[in-house]
Write an enzyme that holds these catalytic residues in place. Structure first.
Site, PDB file in Angstrom:
ATOM      1  N   ASP A   8       0.814  -1.232   0.000  1.00 38.92           N
ATOM      2  CA  ASP A   8       0.000   0.000   0.000  1.00 38.92           C
ATOM      3  C   ASP A   8       0.836   1.265   0.000  1.00 38.92           C
ATOM      4  OD1 ASP A   8      -2.268  -1.622   0.087  1.00 38.92           O
ATOM      5  OD2 ASP A   8      -2.280  -1.637   2.280  1.00 38.92           O
ATOM      6  N   GLY A  35      -4.463  -4.264  -3.855  1.00 37.45           N
ATOM      7  CA  GLY A  35      -5.428  -3.236  -4.200  1.00 37.45           C
ATOM      8  C   GLY A  35      -4.635  -2.000  -4.581  1.00 37.45           C
ATOM      9  N   GLN A 218       2.066  -5.976  -3.276  1.00 43.70           N
ATOM     10  CA  GLN A 218       2.545  -6.130  -1.892  1.00 43.70           C
ATOM     11  C   GLN A 218       3.839  -5.328  -1.687  1.00 43.70           C
ATOM     12  OE1 GLN A 218       1.339  -9.302  -3.554  1.00 43.70           O
ATOM     13  NE2 GLN A 218      -0.552  -8.498  -2.758  1.00 43.70           N
TER      14      GLN A 218
HETATM   15  P1  GDP Z   1      -0.750   0.416  -3.523  1.00 45.09           P
HETATM   16  O1  GDP Z   1      -1.372  -0.863  -3.082  1.00 45.09           O
HETATM   17  O2  GDP Z   1       0.700   0.469  -3.244  1.00 45.09           O
HETATM   18  O3  GDP Z   1      -1.065   0.755  -4.952  1.00 45.09           O
HETATM   19  O4  GDP Z   1      -1.414   1.558  -2.636  1.00 45.09           O
HETATM   20  P2  GDP Z   1      -2.989   1.708  -2.287  1.00 45.09           P
HETATM   21  O5  GDP Z   1      -3.704   2.144  -3.509  1.00 45.09           O
HETATM   22  O6  GDP Z   1      -3.484   0.490  -1.609  1.00 45.09           O
HETATM   23  O7  GDP Z   1      -2.944   2.837  -1.187  1.00 45.09           O
HETATM   24  C1  GDP Z   1      -2.380   4.090  -1.448  1.00 45.09           C
HETATM   25  C2  GDP Z   1      -3.468   5.171  -1.225  1.00 45.09           C
HETATM   26  O8  GDP Z   1      -2.839   6.416  -1.113  1.00 45.09           O
HETATM   27  C3  GDP Z   1      -4.425   5.290  -2.366  1.00 45.09           C
HETATM   28  O9  GDP Z   1      -5.680   5.658  -1.871  1.00 45.09           O
HETATM   29  C4  GDP Z   1      -3.844   6.425  -3.226  1.00 45.09           C
HETATM   30  O10 GDP Z   1      -4.827   7.123  -3.978  1.00 45.09           O
HETATM   31  C5  GDP Z   1      -3.302   7.290  -2.153  1.00 45.09           C
HETATM   32  N1  GDP Z   1      -2.108   8.066  -2.535  1.00 45.09           N
HETATM   33  C6  GDP Z   1      -1.075   7.707  -3.357  1.00 45.09           C
HETATM   34  N2  GDP Z   1      -0.111   8.642  -3.363  1.00 45.09           N
HETATM   35  C7  GDP Z   1      -0.537   9.604  -2.509  1.00 45.09           C
HETATM   36  C8  GDP Z   1       0.039  10.821  -2.046  1.00 45.09           C
HETATM   37  O11 GDP Z   1       1.144  11.211  -2.404  1.00 45.09           O
HETATM   38  N3  GDP Z   1      -0.680  11.539  -1.131  1.00 45.09           N
HETATM   39  C9  GDP Z   1      -1.902  11.158  -0.682  1.00 45.09           C
HETATM   40  N4  GDP Z   1      -2.530  11.918   0.190  1.00 45.09           N
HETATM   41  N5  GDP Z   1      -2.470   9.999  -1.103  1.00 45.09           N
HETATM   42  C10 GDP Z   1      -1.798   9.237  -1.987  1.00 45.09           C
HETATM   43  P1  IMO Z   2      -0.838  -4.125  -2.247  1.00 43.41           P
HETATM   44  O1  IMO Z   2      -0.393  -4.686  -3.566  1.00 43.41           O
HETATM   45  C1  IMO Z   2      -0.934  -4.519   2.096  1.00 43.41           C
HETATM   46  C2  IMO Z   2      -1.009  -8.588   3.698  1.00 43.41           C
HETATM   47  C3  IMO Z   2      -2.282  -9.000   4.414  1.00 43.41           C
HETATM   48  C4  IMO Z   2      -1.711  -9.945   5.452  1.00 43.41           C
HETATM   49  C5  IMO Z   2      -0.582 -10.646   4.692  1.00 43.41           C
HETATM   50  C6  IMO Z   2      -0.975 -12.008   4.141  1.00 43.41           C
HETATM   51  O2  IMO Z   2      -2.125  -3.397  -2.308  1.00 43.41           O
HETATM   52  O3  IMO Z   2       0.255  -3.348  -1.613  1.00 43.41           O
HETATM   53  P2  IMO Z   2      -2.472 -12.719   2.057  1.00 43.41           P
HETATM   54  O4  IMO Z   2      -3.932 -12.498   1.779  1.00 43.41           O
HETATM   55  O5  IMO Z   2      -1.582 -12.150   1.027  1.00 43.41           O
HETATM   56  O6  IMO Z   2      -2.155 -14.140   2.368  1.00 43.41           O
HETATM   57  O7  IMO Z   2      -2.201 -11.913   3.440  1.00 43.41           O
HETATM   58  O8  IMO Z   2      -0.248  -9.782   3.623  1.00 43.41           O
HETATM   59  N1  IMO Z   2      -1.195  -8.083   2.327  1.00 43.41           N
HETATM   60  C7  IMO Z   2      -1.140  -6.789   1.994  1.00 43.41           C
HETATM   61  N2  IMO Z   2      -0.976  -5.691   2.754  1.00 43.41           N
HETATM   62  N3  IMO Z   2      -1.028  -4.403   0.749  1.00 43.41           N
HETATM   63  C8  IMO Z   2      -1.172  -5.489  -0.029  1.00 43.41           C
HETATM   64  O9  IMO Z   2      -1.149  -5.426  -1.373  1.00 43.41           O
HETATM   65  C9  IMO Z   2      -1.265  -6.756   0.586  1.00 43.41           C
HETATM   66  N4  IMO Z   2      -1.426  -8.010   0.128  1.00 43.41           N
HETATM   67  C10 IMO Z   2      -1.360  -8.811   1.202  1.00 43.41           C
HETATM   68  O10 IMO Z   2      -2.929  -7.894   4.992  1.00 43.41           O
HETATM   69  O11 IMO Z   2      -1.121  -9.216   6.496  1.00 43.41           O
HETATM   70 MG    MG Z   3      -2.882  -1.567  -1.844  1.00 41.35          MG
END
Ligand code: GDP
Ligand code: IMO
Ligand code: MG
Length: 444
Positions: A8, A35, A218
Site C-alpha cells: 500500500d 489493491g 505487496q
Molecule cells: P498500492 O497498493 O501500493 O497501490 O497503494 P494503495 O492504492 O493500496 O494505497 C495508497 C493510497 O494512497 C491510495 O488511496 C492512493 O490514492 C493514495 N495516494 C497515493 N499517493 C498519494 C500521495 O502522495 N498523497 C496522498 N494523500 N495519497 C496518496
Molecule cells: P498491495 O499490492 C498490504 C497482507 C495481508 C496480510 C498478509 C498475508 O495493495 O500493496 P495474504 O492475503 O496475502 O495471504 O495476506 O499480507 N497483504 C497486503 N498488505 N497491501 C497489499 O497489497 C497486501 N497483500 C497482502 O494484509 O497481512
Molecule cells: Mg494496496
C-alpha cells in the site's frame, strides 16, 4: 517498480505515472489480495489483479506467470473497467499463471481460524493456499482452462486431497468436480483470447525496443523470503519475483524503483517497531485515509523506518525511490525517523537476524522539524518547505538511494519529479539513464 515496505505504498499511482512512457505493464506477483489505486482526473480506479497500466489505451497490460489468478474476480474487474469505458482488449494473461480455486478460499479462511490468536490477518483471497498448491505441484494453471478434459482431471486430483481434509479434519462441506468444471468452462470461454505465453510476448517487445514496466504488488517486508515471516504473503514481491514472475531476464533491467511512503503502514498482524497506537498514528491514518483498498481494514500507522528502507534498497538493489504521501505529514510539529533498533543493550542498524529482536526492540529515533504548509501543489523540490525538503534529503542519504519521485497527493499532477541534479552514484548509470529517458507526464 516494487513496494519497499509492507504494501500500500502508492504503487498504483506510481505505475500509472510511469506507464505513460511505457509500451507494456506486467504484474509479476500476488493476486487479488492487492489493491492498487489510480486517480485519474475525478475518477478513482481500484485495481486488484489487472495491471495499473490498463487506463492507457496504448499499453499492453500483462498478468505474468508469477501472479495467482482468480478467474471470477478477474472477469468482474474486466467488466467493471469496460463499464467505465476502459478497454480490456489488450489484456494478456500468462498461460503459466496459477489459478486461485474456490477451495483455496475455503482453506485460507480455515487456516486463519485454526491459528486462533496467532493468525496472520490474511486478505482471505485464497492466496496462501494457491501458492502452496503451486509449490506442491497440485495447482491448476490458466492454460488448463483451455482443455476441459485436462482441467477436469486436475480438479479431480486436487479435490481427492482437499475434500478429504475438508470433511475429515474440519467437518466442512466438500467441493463438487462437476460444479467447478462447469463454472470454470464459462470463464474459459471468456478468457481464452487473452491467454498466451507472455514471457515470449514481452521478450519480443524488448527485442523490438519496446519499454516494459514490471509492476510489483505487496511489498518487500511481505516477501516470503525477505519479509517478516510468517507475517507475510506467499509470493515474492521483491526483485527476484520480478524475474521468475515474468520470464524476463535481469540483464534487461534499466532501473529498479522502490515505492515507499513518507511514513509506514501495515495491514494485518505482525511486528511493526515504529507503530504509533496514539494520536500521531490516528492523525496519519485520518489524513492519509489509511483503510485497506481490498478489505477495508484500518491500516496500522507509524513513523518512517530507514533501517527497513535501507534493507529494501539492499535486497532489491534499488536504483531509485518514489516517496509517496509526503503531504500526509504536513501539520505534524515534529517528525520522527527510526534509524536503529535497541534490544538488550545493543543497537541494530540493520534488519536484525532474529525475529525476537524485531518483535521486542525499541526504535531509536532522530527528530525532524515538521512543516505546516499545504504541499499538494508543489512541482519541484524548491517549492517544498525547507523542512520537507530536508526530510526527503535525509531519507535518500539514510537509504542510500536517490528519491526520484515525490508524491504529494493522490492525483497524477500532484507529483514532484526530482527538482535537482543528483550526483550519479559510482559505477551505476541505472537511475540516470532512467531520468534522462522520462519526462513528467503532461496529463493532469
Ligand atoms: P498500492 O497498493 O501500493 O497501490 O497503494 P494503495 O492504492 O493500496 O494505497 C495508497 C493510497 O494512497 C491510495 O488511496 C492512493 O490514492 C493514495 N495516494 C497515493 N499517493 C498519494 C500521495 O502522495 N498523497 C496522498 N494523500 N495519497 C496518496
Ligand atoms: P498491495 O499490492 C498490504 C497482507 C495481508 C496480510 C498478509 C498475508 O495493495 O500493496 P495474504 O492475503 O496475502 O495471504 O495476506 O499480507 N497483504 C497486503 N498488505 N497491501 C497489499 O497489497 C497486501 N497483500 C497482502 O494484509 O497481512
Ligand atoms: Mg494496496
Amino acid at each position: 517498480m516494487l513496494g519497499a515496505q509492507w504494501g500500500d505504498e502508492g504503487k498504483g499511482k506510481i505505475v500509472d505515472l510511469l506507464a505513460d512512457r511505457m509500451d507494456y505493464v506486467v504484474r509479476f506477483a500476488g493476486g487479488n489480495n492487492a489493491g492498487h489505486t489510480v486517480v485519474c482526473g475525478d475518477d478513482e480506479f481500484k485495481l486488484h489483479i489487472i495491471p495499473s497500466g490498463i487506463l492507457y489505451p496504448h499499453i499492453t497490460s500483462v498478468i505474468g506467470n508469477g501472479v495467482v489468478v482468480n478467474p471470477r474476480v478477474l472477469l468482474e474487474e474486466m467488466d467493471g473497467l469496460r463499464a467505465r469505458g476502459i478497454s480490456t482488449d489488450k489484456l494478456r494473461i500468462s498461460c503459466n499463471a496459477h489459478l486461485v480455486m474456490p477451495y483455496h478460499l475455503a482453506f485460507d479462511r480455515l487456516g486463519e481460524v485454526s491459528l486462533g490468536s496467532a493468525k496472520l490477518g490474511t486478505t482471505h483471497r485464497g492466496i496462501g493456499p494457491a501458492y502452496a498448491d503451486k509449490a506442491d505441484r497440485l495447482g491448476l494453471r490458466v492454460q488448463d482452462l483451455l482443455d476441459e478434459k485436462i482441467f477436469r482431471t486436475k480438479v479431480g486430483t486436487a479435490l481427492e486431497r482437499k475434500n478429504a481434509i475438508l470433511s475429515k479434519a474440519f467437518g466442512q462441506e466438500v467441493f463438487d468436480v462437476d460444479a467447478i468444471v462447469e463454472e470454470h468452462m464459462e470463464y474459459a470461454a471468456r478468457l481464452a483470447d487473452h491467454i498466451e505465453d507472455t514471457s515470449l510476448l514481452v521478450w519480443r517487445a524488448l527485442e523490438e525496443g519496446g519499454r516494459v514496466l514490471l509492476e510489483g504488488a505487496q511489498g518487500t517486508l511481505l516477501d516470503l523470503d525477505h519479509g517478516t515471516y510468517p507475517f507475510v504473503t506467499s509470493s515474492s514481491p521483491t526483485i527476484g519475483g520480478a524475474f521468475t514472475g515474468t520470464g524476463v531476464g535481469p540483464g534487461r533491467v534499466k532501473a529498479i524503483i522502490g515505492v515507499a511512503k513518507a511514513y509506514v503502514t501495515r495491514v494485518g498482524y505482525g511486528p511493526f517497531p515504529t507503530e504509533q497506537e496514539n494520536e500521531v498514528g490516528e492523525a496519519m491514518g485520518a489524513r492519509g485515509v489509511e483503510f485497506g483498498t481490498t478489505t477495508g481494514r484500518k491500516r496500522r500507522c507509524g513513523w518512517l523506518d530507514v533501517v527497513l528502507l535501507r534493507y529494501a534498497a539492499r535486497v532489491n538493489g534499488l536504483t531509485g525511490l518514489a516517496l509517496t504521501k509526503l503531504d500526509v505529514l504536513s501539520t505534524l510539529p515534529v517528525l520522527k525517523v527510526c534509524v536503529g533498533y535497541s534490544y538488550q543493550g545493543r543497537i541494530y542498524h540493520d534488519f536484525p537476524p532474529h525475529q525476537t529482536i524485531f518483535h521486542k526492540c525499541e526504535p531509536e529515533y532522530l527528530e525532524f522539524p515538521g512543516w505546516s504548509e499545504d504541499i499538494t501543489g508543489a512541482k519541484t523540490r524548491e517549492e517544498l518547505p525547507p523542512a520537507a525538503a530536508r526530510y526527503v534529503e535525509f531519507i535518500e542519504k539514510a537509504a542510500g538511494v536517490p528519491v526520484e519521485i515525490i508524491s504529494v497527493g493522490p492525483k497524477r499532477s500532484q507529483t514532484v519529479w526530482d527538482g535537482r541534479d543528483l550526483e550519479p552514484p559510482p559505477a551505476s548509470e541505472g537511475p540516470y539513464l532512467y531520468r534522462e529517458e522520462f519526462e513528467p507526464p503532461c496529463t493532469a
